[in-house]
Design a protein around this motif. Structure first.
Motif, PDB file in Angstrom:
ATOM      1  N   THR A 142      45.911 -16.190  -1.889  1.00  0.00           N
ATOM      2  CA  THR A 142      45.202 -17.351  -1.354  1.00  0.00           C
ATOM      3  C   THR A 142      43.699 -17.152  -1.553  1.00  0.00           C
ATOM      4  OG1 THR A 142      45.058 -16.429   0.882  1.00  0.00           O
ATOM      5  CG2 THR A 142      46.981 -17.779   0.361  1.00  0.00           C
ATOM      6  N   LEU A 143      42.989 -18.246  -1.791  1.00  0.00           N
ATOM      7  CA  LEU A 143      41.578 -18.162  -2.169  1.00  0.00           C
ATOM      8  C   LEU A 143      40.695 -17.514  -1.101  1.00  0.00           C
ATOM      9  CD1 LEU A 143      39.482 -18.842  -4.329  1.00  0.00           C
ATOM     10  CD2 LEU A 143      39.183 -21.073  -3.230  1.00  0.00           C
ATOM     11  N   PRO A 144      40.765 -17.901   0.181  1.00  0.00           N
ATOM     12  CA  PRO A 144      39.895 -17.256   1.171  1.00  0.00           C
ATOM     13  C   PRO A 144      40.128 -15.751   1.274  1.00  0.00           C
ATOM     14  CG  PRO A 144      40.838 -19.272   2.064  1.00  0.00           C
ATOM     15  CD  PRO A 144      41.569 -18.984   0.785  1.00  0.00           C
ATOM     16  N   ALA A 145      41.385 -15.336   1.259  1.00  0.00           N
ATOM     17  CA  ALA A 145      41.697 -13.909   1.375  1.00  0.00           C
ATOM     18  C   ALA A 145      41.214 -13.132   0.154  1.00  0.00           C
ATOM     19  CB  ALA A 145      43.202 -13.716   1.558  1.00  0.00           C
ATOM     20  N   VAL A 146      41.189 -13.781  -1.005  1.00  0.00           N
ATOM     21  CA  VAL A 146      40.724 -13.122  -2.230  1.00  0.00           C
ATOM     22  C   VAL A 146      39.207 -12.977  -2.226  1.00  0.00           C
ATOM     23  CG1 VAL A 146      40.470 -13.441  -4.719  1.00  0.00           C
ATOM     24  CG2 VAL A 146      42.691 -13.802  -3.645  1.00  0.00           C
ATOM     25  N   LEU A 147      38.503 -14.020  -1.748  1.00  0.00           N
ATOM     26  CA  LEU A 147      37.044 -14.022  -1.843  1.00  0.00           C
ATOM     27  C   LEU A 147      36.373 -13.207  -0.735  1.00  0.00           C
ATOM     28  CD1 LEU A 147      36.302 -17.734  -2.794  1.00  0.00           C
ATOM     29  CD2 LEU A 147      36.397 -15.732  -4.288  1.00  0.00           C
ATOM     30  N   MET A 148      37.022 -13.064   0.412  1.00  0.00           N
ATOM     31  CA  MET A 148      36.375 -12.363   1.530  1.00  0.00           C
ATOM     32  C   MET A 148      36.043 -10.899   1.228  1.00  0.00           C
ATOM     33  SD  MET A 148      38.258 -14.054   4.828  1.00  0.00           S
ATOM     34  CE  MET A 148      37.411 -13.053   6.024  1.00  0.00           C
ATOM     35  N   PRO A 149      36.951 -10.122   0.633  1.00  0.00           N
ATOM     36  CA  PRO A 149      36.577  -8.742   0.299  1.00  0.00           C
ATOM     37  C   PRO A 149      35.410  -8.669  -0.688  1.00  0.00           C
ATOM     38  CG  PRO A 149      38.954  -9.014   0.222  1.00  0.00           C
ATOM     39  CD  PRO A 149      38.374 -10.388   0.354  1.00  0.00           C
ATOM     40  N   ILE A 150      35.365  -9.609  -1.636  1.00  0.00           N
ATOM     41  CA  ILE A 150      34.255  -9.632  -2.583  1.00  0.00           C
ATOM     42  C   ILE A 150      32.950  -9.912  -1.856  1.00  0.00           C
ATOM     43  CG2 ILE A 150      33.299 -10.766  -4.619  1.00  0.00           C
ATOM     44  CD1 ILE A 150      35.727  -9.099  -5.266  1.00  0.00           C
ATOM     45  N   ALA A 151      32.959 -10.846  -0.907  1.00  0.00           N
ATOM     46  CA  ALA A 151      31.747 -11.162  -0.146  1.00  0.00           C
ATOM     47  C   ALA A 151      31.273  -9.950   0.657  1.00  0.00           C
ATOM     48  CB  ALA A 151      32.020 -12.345   0.786  1.00  0.00           C
ATOM     49  N   VAL A 152      32.210  -9.251   1.277  1.00  0.00           N
ATOM     50  CA  VAL A 152      31.852  -8.052   2.047  1.00  0.00           C
ATOM     51  C   VAL A 152      31.284  -6.976   1.116  1.00  0.00           C
ATOM     52  CG1 VAL A 152      32.789  -6.171   3.446  1.00  0.00           C
ATOM     53  CG2 VAL A 152      33.525  -8.518   3.859  1.00  0.00           C
ATOM     54  N   ALA A 153      31.881  -6.818  -0.054  1.00  0.00           N
ATOM     55  CA  ALA A 153      31.410  -5.806  -1.005  1.00  0.00           C
ATOM     56  C   ALA A 153      29.998  -6.125  -1.489  1.00  0.00           C
ATOM     57  CB  ALA A 153      32.371  -5.720  -2.187  1.00  0.00           C
ATOM     58  N   ILE A 154      29.730  -7.392  -1.797  1.00  0.00           N
ATOM     59  CA  ILE A 154      28.386  -7.774  -2.251  1.00  0.00           C
ATOM     60  C   ILE A 154      27.345  -7.467  -1.176  1.00  0.00           C
ATOM     61  CG2 ILE A 154      26.923  -9.746  -2.849  1.00  0.00           C
ATOM     62  CD1 ILE A 154      29.371 -10.987  -4.229  1.00  0.00           C
ATOM     63  N   ALA A 155      27.670  -7.823   0.072  1.00  0.00           N
ATOM     64  CA  ALA A 155      26.741  -7.538   1.170  1.00  0.00           C
ATOM     65  C   ALA A 155      26.510  -6.037   1.322  1.00  0.00           C
ATOM     66  CB  ALA A 155      27.290  -8.123   2.474  1.00  0.00           C
ATOM     67  N   ALA A 156      27.576  -5.250   1.227  1.00  0.00           N
ATOM     68  CA  ALA A 156      27.455  -3.799   1.376  1.00  0.00           C
ATOM     69  C   ALA A 156      26.631  -3.195   0.245  1.00  0.00           C
ATOM     70  CB  ALA A 156      28.842  -3.165   1.420  1.00  0.00           C
ATOM     71  N   ILE A 157      26.878  -3.639  -0.986  1.00  0.00           N
ATOM     72  CA  ILE A 157      26.162  -3.091  -2.145  1.00  0.00           C
ATOM     73  C   ILE A 157      24.674  -3.403  -2.067  1.00  0.00           C
ATOM     74  CG2 ILE A 157      25.873  -3.323  -4.644  1.00  0.00           C
ATOM     75  CD1 ILE A 157      28.934  -3.725  -4.800  1.00  0.00           C
ATOM     76  N   LEU A 158      24.326  -4.647  -1.766  1.00  0.00           N
ATOM     77  CA  LEU A 158      22.913  -5.034  -1.709  1.00  0.00           C
ATOM     78  C   LEU A 158      22.179  -4.286  -0.601  1.00  0.00           C
ATOM     79  CD1 LEU A 158      23.138  -8.891  -2.348  1.00  0.00           C
ATOM     80  CD2 LEU A 158      22.497  -7.081  -3.967  1.00  0.00           C
ATOM     81  N   ASN A 159      22.820  -4.137   0.547  1.00  0.00           N
ATOM     82  CA  ASN A 159      22.183  -3.403   1.644  1.00  0.00           C
ATOM     83  C   ASN A 159      22.053  -1.915   1.331  1.00  0.00           C
ATOM     84  OD1 ASN A 159      21.606  -5.087   4.243  1.00  0.00           O
ATOM     85  ND2 ASN A 159      23.513  -5.909   3.447  1.00  0.00           N
TER      86      ASN A 159
END
Length: 632
Positions: free
Chosen positions: A117-134
């Motif tokens: 499902t789209l939300p479940a697929v995109l949420m880990p990517i969003a968390v990873a982007i936030a973690a990497i940038l920080n």
């Protein structure tokens, strides 16, 4: 002859070389081949070498070639030019941003098949982007306090991607499970944070401990990788327990909306009735056979791992193309020792006699020549240069160093140079490694004992992790040191693995592998508390985490495969060692050995003396009596 001498002078002047030596400045035949058709010049540009310092080999060659007789070939080689050639000749490498995008795209594909499902697929990517940038922001701040290795940026982009997604996977799996059990969003989120959130904190702590241990070593390069690397799991944990719960609360049951796969491929829950449940029951029926199969696989790879040789690769094994490679091959064809590209230097202090020291070194077996250029003197000190008869990374170099040091006893000279520095580097790393290992094992045992309320499970986890590491080293040795498949990265058999790589594989892989142990054992401990049956706990724990662990392993493996495309030949065995180690651990160790050994241990899995509970400040919990199934 005059034209060649003029060429050497032009190059020295153009490069503002602080030190140079050649046949023309020393009169030594050590700079000339036996057939008198080849000669070389040593050039040492002024200034400190930095990560972005270029050798200038191409410009140097163009300058030296001007005005030479027809048929005279000129090449510029040496350790630094060969290092540059290996970076470009082994396929170069994409930028950090491109690698991160490629790694993210691969993770997206895997997540698609995991969740559907789209939300479940995109949420880990969003968390990873936030973690990497920080993490990049924190490392940027760290650079104001200390030097940070350039490799850290690639680790943040790809290890950060994999780790953050792993933690998000664990929490999303649990959240969806709770929703499927009929819980409302708030209750599901509370249960997710209570169990999966706790697992994420324990997992991140074990990874951080492994990397933090590197600060024990007295090497700035390794310490910087430890400090920078430690921020990766720390920030990933913070993102997983703050940003992700907020996203889950906002989405709620809509996390299962916008289906991207056919319905038959979407996870419907009750994994104990699926493939992983069937596998768990098979292991429970045949624990001895499964354990024997796992041990046999591990024994083969660990046996190969015992052949690991931590040292820089010999220069003849550096991959690449261009003038540096051609120059290296020309020297070898002329019978000139590869040791001229990694010479010894002797610092002669006040009162010393450089010419006498050079004469002593020429008598040392394994040294093909030694000179004391008159221009290499500054005040009361001077330098003597000596050429070993073998490569500075060849197995026999240690004996030559020892004999050279013995010859210098009683003089005002002290030996240095790349071969001697490399030996000191290895001693500094592995001489202090027992302290690193003790720190990691002790902290891990304490963390896991508190998490699992058991002494046996942490000991088993630590032992299996060390076994998994030995197998990972075996894979690295087989592929790169022995050369079975290294051609995929345009590298021949290196006969050695750079000394820092086994250490960094240990620091990263020990913690990352422990993630999967924590994921599995947390669910097993929870199931045991609920049912009181060890067998049922193994079945439920493996069934509910098998897909999670395998998917997480695949994502990290893909991230490390992308990392192997980074510039430089040294990063490739490091990345492949991590990739192979992760997927090996997620399959052979976690799917075979962990459940089989737990089945064989039975009730002993949960044993913990009362005094250890007091020492570790573990609160008392109600015990569920063991069922008869565990006494079989």
């Amino acid at each position: 002859m005059f034209a060649i001498r003029a060429a050497t002078m032009r190059v020295a002047k153009a490069n503002q070389a602080e030190l140079t030596s050649s046949y023309f400045s020393t009169g030594s035949l050590a700079y000339v081949s036996g057939d008198r058709h080849t000669t070389f010049m040593e050039i040492y540009p002024s200034g400190l070498a930095k990560f972005d310092t270029k050798s200038g080999a191409k410009a140097m060659r163009t300058l030296a070639s001007a005005g030479l007789p027809a048929g005279t070939s000129v090449h510029v080689t040496g350790h630094d030019p060969l290092e540059e050639a290996s970076t470009k000749g082994s396929g170069g490498g994409p930028s950090v941003l491109l690698e991160g995008i490629v790694g993210g795209f691969g993770a997206l594909i895997i997540l698609l098949f995991v969740f559907g499902t789209l939300p479940a697929v995109l949420m880990p990517i969003a968390v990873a982007i936030a973690a990497i940038l920080n993490t990049f922001t924190l490392v940027w701040g760290l650079t104001y306090l200390t030097n940070v290795s350039i490799i850290v940026q690639f680790l943040i982009a790809l290890v950060g991607l994999g780790v953050a997604i792993d933690y998000a996977l664990l929490m999303i799996f649990r959240f969806r499970d709770e929703l499927r059990e009929g819980e409302d969003v708030e209750t599901a989120l509370v249960e997710t944070m209570t169990h999966a959130g706790r697992s994420v904190i324990v997992s991140g702590s074990t990874v951080a401990v492994g990397l933090l241990s590197l600060v024990i070593l007295p090497l700035p390069f390794v310490r910087s990788m430890g400090l920078g690397g430690m921020l990766i799991p720390a920030v990933s944990v913070l993102a997983a327990i703050t940003l992700l719960p907020a996203l889950l609360a906002v989405l709620g049951e809509r996390i299962n909306s916008v289906r991207l796969l056919p319905k038959r491929f979407v996870d419907r829950g009750h994994p104990e009735d699926g493939a992983w449940g069937r596998w768990a029951r098979l292991v429970l029926r045949h624990p001895w056979r499964v354990a024997a199969a796992g041990v046999a696989i591990v024994a083969v790879l660990a046996g190969i791992g015992t052949q690991l040789t931590p040292n820089e690769a010999q220069l003849k094994n550096f991959p690449g193309t261009g003038t540096a490679i051609a120059g290296r091959d020309s020297l070898a064809a002329a019978g000139i020792s590869p040791g001229v590209m990694k010479p010894f230097y002797v610092l002669v202090r006040k009162g010393g006699k450089p010419q006498e020291i050079a004469a002593r070194l020429r008598t040392v077996p394994g040294i093909s020549g030694a000179v004391a250029p008159r221009a290499w003197q500054r005040g009361d000190t001077s330098l003597v240069q000596a050429f070993p008869s073998i490569d500075g990374a060849a197995p026999g170099i240690q004996g030559i160093i020892d004999r050279a040091n013995a010859a210098l006893k009683g003089t005002a000279g002290s030996l240095s140079g790349t071969p001697a520095v490399d030996r000191d580097f290895i001693h500094a790393i592995y001489g202090n490694f027992p302290y690193v290992l003790a720190f990691v094992l002790l902290m891990t045992l304490i963390l896991l004992a508190r998490a699992f309320r058991s002494i046996v499970l942490p000991l088993k986890a630590v032992i299996l992790n060390l076994v998994s590491l030995a197998a990972a080293f075996g894979i690295v040795v087989f592929i790169f040191q022995q050369g079975h498949g290294s051609s995929l990265w345009n590298i021949t058999a290196t006969q050695a693995i750079p000394a820092w790589i086994p250490l960094m594989i240990f620091a990263f892989l020990f913690g990352l592998s422990m993630d999967y142990e924590v994921f599995m054992l947390t669910r097993m401990r929870e199931a045991y508390d609920e049912t009181g049956s060890t067998e049922r706990a193994i079945e439920l724990g493996l069934a509910r985490t098998g897909k999670l662990v395998t998917s997480a392993g695949l994502i990290l493996m893909f991230a490390f495969l992308v990392l192997s495309s980074s510039p430089g030949y040294e990063i490739k065995p490091f990345a492949i060692g991590l990739a192979a180690g992760i997927i090996f651990d997620a399959t052979v160790i976690r799917a075979l050995l962990v459940p089989a050994l737990m089945r064989l241990l039975g009730r002993a899995n949960w044993w913990m003396p009362q005094w250890t509970k007091s020492v570790l400040l573990i609160r008392k919990r109600e015990r569920v009596p063991e069922t008869a199934a565990d006494n079989v």
